[in-house]
Motif scaffolding. Structure first.
Motif, short mmCIF file in Angstrom:
data_model
loop_
_atom_site.label_atom_id
_atom_site.label_comp_id
_atom_site.label_asym_id
_atom_site.label_seq_id
_atom_site.Cartn_x
_atom_site.Cartn_y
_atom_site.Cartn_z
N GLU A 227 0.83 -1.20 0.00
CA GLU A 227 0.00 0.00 0.00
C GLU A 227 0.87 1.26 0.00
O GLU A 227 0.54 2.26 -0.66
N GLN A 228 1.98 1.21 0.72
CA GLN A 228 2.88 2.36 0.74
C GLN A 228 3.59 2.56 -0.60
O GLN A 228 3.84 3.70 -1.01
N ILE A 229 3.91 1.45 -1.26
CA ILE A 229 4.49 1.57 -2.60
C ILE A 229 3.50 2.25 -3.54
O ILE A 229 3.85 3.14 -4.32
N ARG A 230 2.24 1.85 -3.44
CA ARG A 230 1.20 2.47 -4.28
C ARG A 230 1.11 3.97 -4.01
O ARG A 230 0.91 4.77 -4.93
N GLU A 231 1.26 4.36 -2.74
CA GLU A 231 1.15 5.77 -2.38
C GLU A 231 2.38 6.57 -2.81
O GLU A 231 2.25 7.66 -3.37
N LYS A 232 3.56 6.02 -2.55
CA LYS A 232 4.79 6.76 -2.82
C LYS A 232 5.20 6.71 -4.29
O LYS A 232 5.77 7.65 -4.81
N ARG A 233 4.95 5.55 -4.92
CA ARG A 233 5.35 5.39 -6.31
C ARG A 233 4.21 4.76 -7.11
O ARG A 233 4.27 3.58 -7.48
N PRO A 234 3.17 5.52 -7.39
CA PRO A 234 2.03 4.97 -8.14
C PRO A 234 2.39 4.53 -9.55
O PRO A 234 1.60 3.86 -10.21
N ASP A 235 3.60 4.90 -9.99
CA ASP A 235 4.05 4.50 -11.33
C ASP A 235 4.66 3.11 -11.35
O ASP A 235 4.87 2.54 -12.42
N MET A 236 4.96 2.54 -10.19
CA MET A 236 5.66 1.26 -10.12
C MET A 236 4.68 0.10 -10.15
O MET A 236 3.64 0.12 -9.49
#
Length: 601
Positions: A227-236
């Protein structure tokens, strides 16, 4: 003036007649008013997140397992890095090899449990080998410059920390960094360490395209890593190995073997469309995922077949090559990439920018054809009136290939490599390509021009079912029997109409290949024993057909040749064995379509 008016009215009348004329079909077509042609691809899928665009458009990727324990094995991080640099490692070489395979992305597996947990980037977080040279950064830059993307492999597993007889994880250094005791050799401790690495990489590599996760770690999940990856790097993007988790963009299936034919990896895959799906496999015939010091053999036919099979089922091919310490490929793998560089371009239009045919996106029937022939269908994303027939196993005799047309009127067939127009016939629901002489050793490809829509198939507005999902025209909804057999599925045509055949798409959520042959229980959750009955009033039923439906992917056909209002499909058994509870007596069906006639040439 009168003459002009009369001509005008005749023209209008002719136009109206043209609009309401049914598609031509064989005898036994539906009574008037005739149904309109059915859309070739009745799909209702959710919008694709922009981060998935690259993966959605990709045909293939390059998988590289490469690290400290690539042979010759290195015990010291600095010594390994020196060997890499002194050997002439170049990011451009890897990118160029990927381009030979028409790969859109590279997955770099260096932070791997069996390769020494090496990190190919400078890191401020102690705990395992980290290079001073920014190998990851160089690869990302080189890939982006040539239109490719890089995805970083991350392991969840500390269990191999001393496999080689010495410790690769430095708990003491990491504990000092964190200001508390953390044992990296435990799953919680390693989860915390690797969790920190995700954030370091996200911050330092803005052009890194995603993470390839080799199974989950409880620490990651408890601390909402994804969920944090989605928030910090929505491009990944996020890909997961052998596990379908909703938050992941793509599911990867690892090294499937034991199929017939052996290249038919999709028959061992259990993820249905439209889910982004990847098949990762070793290109060398034998050996580990990483270079073990040997120049392992490579079967060209097997790997071409895999590539085509995956494209023919909307699955990405993630091909694993075993780079040596200096980054170069062993000679036989180099020979394979050089071969693919010349082999793919002449048929690339049939492998890229296409959907797998015979599934939710339309297309003729893939799989086993006449006289031992086997192959796949691809359908152009840009032009749904264009399909490609891939003959990956030629017939044992004769110069013809015969396959079910699935309601598509064929207009023209061309050998894609030679440009030669091919003679063909079409009748009784099948098209036969004739006079084939230029067989390719691995994949004979025919470009097939068809009508844009299917003919002789009732539109969904004319067919209802006791289980609505099987007749709603939406492949993202499906009927689920919840493990209860037998099942009775009834189709109502509204009044007595011609029913020439049923076209059944079962949900592709279980393997289809015969695992019992290899000592493992059958796990295909598909129709086995069935019966078909008809009725004009829904009360008095007459059985017209019974049999065993083959366990196979893609659309399956049951020819009927009757007139009735109601059609009932009774499913008595499915293929999966009782020893496989996940699939035993389970049945999921996407769509059942009713054909009233066959297209003809």
């Amino acid at each position: 003036m009168r003459r002009a008016s009369r001509v005008l009215w005749l023209a209008v009348l002719a136009l109206l007649c043209g609009l309401f004329t049914a598609p031509a079909a064989t005898a036994g077509a539906a009574p008037d008013p005739a149904p309109a042609a059915v859309s070739a691809a009745p799909v209702s899928a959710a919008p694709v997140p922009p981060r998935q665009n690259m993966l959605q458009n990709a045909t293939a990727g390059l998988f590289l397992h490469w690290g400290m324990f690539t042979r010759p094995l290195h015990k010291d991080c600095r010594e390994w890095e020196k060997a890499v640099t002194d050997g002439g490692w170049s990011a451009d070489y890897w990118v160029d090899e990927a381009k030979k395979l028409k790969a859109s992305y590279i997955v770099l597996a260096t932070f791997h449990s069996r390769l020494g947990y090496a990190r190919p980037w400078p890191s401020k977080i102690p705990g395992s080998c980290a290079t001073e040279r920014d190998i990851l950064g160089e690869l990302v830059k080189a890939a982006n410059a040539k239109g490719l993307k890089v995805i970083l492999y991350m392991t969840d597993d500390p269990q191999w920390h001393n496999e080689q007889g010495f410790e690769t994880l430095d708990s003491k250094a990491y504990s000092a960094y964190k200001g508390k005791d953390v044992d990296l050799t435990t799953r919680p401790g390693f989860g915390e360490y690797s969790y920190d690495l995700f954030f370091e990489v996200m911050a330092n590599y803005p052009k890194l395209s995603g993470f390839w996760i080799d199974n989950d770690n409880a620490y990651w999940e408890e601390n909402k890593l994804y969920e944090q990856i989605r928030e910090k790097r929505p491009d990944m993007t996020l890909s997961n190995n052998n596990e379908d988790t909703a938050i992941m963009d793509m599911v990867s299936h690892e090294q499937k073997t034991g199929m017939t034919p052996p290249y038919d990896q999709p028959s061992a895959i259990w993820t249905p469309m439209p889910r982004l799906t990847e098949s990762c496999y070793k290109v060398p015939d034998t050996g580990s995922w990483w270079y073990d010091g040997q120049d392992r053999p490579v079967s060209t036919g097997l790997n071409v077949g895999r590539y085509v099979a995956n494209a023919g089922t909307s699955i990405k091919s993630l091909m694993n090559l075993t780079a040596m310490t200096n980054g170069k490929l062993p000679p036989q793998q180099q020979k394979f990439t050089d071969f693919m560089q010349g082999y793919l371009p002449p048929v690339w239009e049939s492998l890229h920018g296409v959907h797998g045919g015979g599934y939710m996106y339309g297309g003729m029937q893939p799989g086993a054809w006449n006289d031992g022939a086997y192959g796949y269908i691809t359908v152009s994303k840009q032009d749904r009136a264009r399909q490609y027939v891939h003959v990956t196993t030629r017939p044992t005799s004769g110069d013809e290939v015969k396959l079910r047309d699935n309601g598509y009127r064929v207009k023209r067939i061309t050998d894609l490599r030679t440009g030669k127009r091919m003679p063909f016939s079409q009748r009784d629901g099948s098209v036969t390509i004739k006079g084939i002489s230029a067989w390719d050793a691995y994949d004979t490809v025919f470009k097939v021009d068809t009508g844009r829509n299917r003919e002789g198939v009732y539109p969904t507005r004319l067919v209802t079912a006791n289980e609505p999902a099987v007749a709603d025209g939406d492949f993202t909804t499906y009927y689920d029997n919840k493990g209860v057999l037998p099942v009775a599925l009834t189709l109502d045509l509204g009044r007595v109409r011609r029913a020439q055949y049923l076209a059944i798409n079962q949900r592709e959520w279980s393997p289809t290949y015969n695992r019992e042959t290899f000592g493992r229980p059958e796990d295909s959750a598909r129709i086995k024993d069935y019966r078909i009955s008809v009725s004009n009033d829904g009360k008095g039923w007459r059985q017209i057909k019974a049999g065993v439906l083959e366990s196979a992917r893609g659309v399956r056909f049951l020819d009927l040749g009757v007139s009735a209002r109601y059609l009932k499909l009774d499913v008595d058994t499915t293929w999966a064995a009782a020893t496989v509870p996940r699939f035993y007596q389970q049945l999921q069906i996407d769509e059942i379509q009713v054909g009233y006639g066959y297209p003809r040439k």
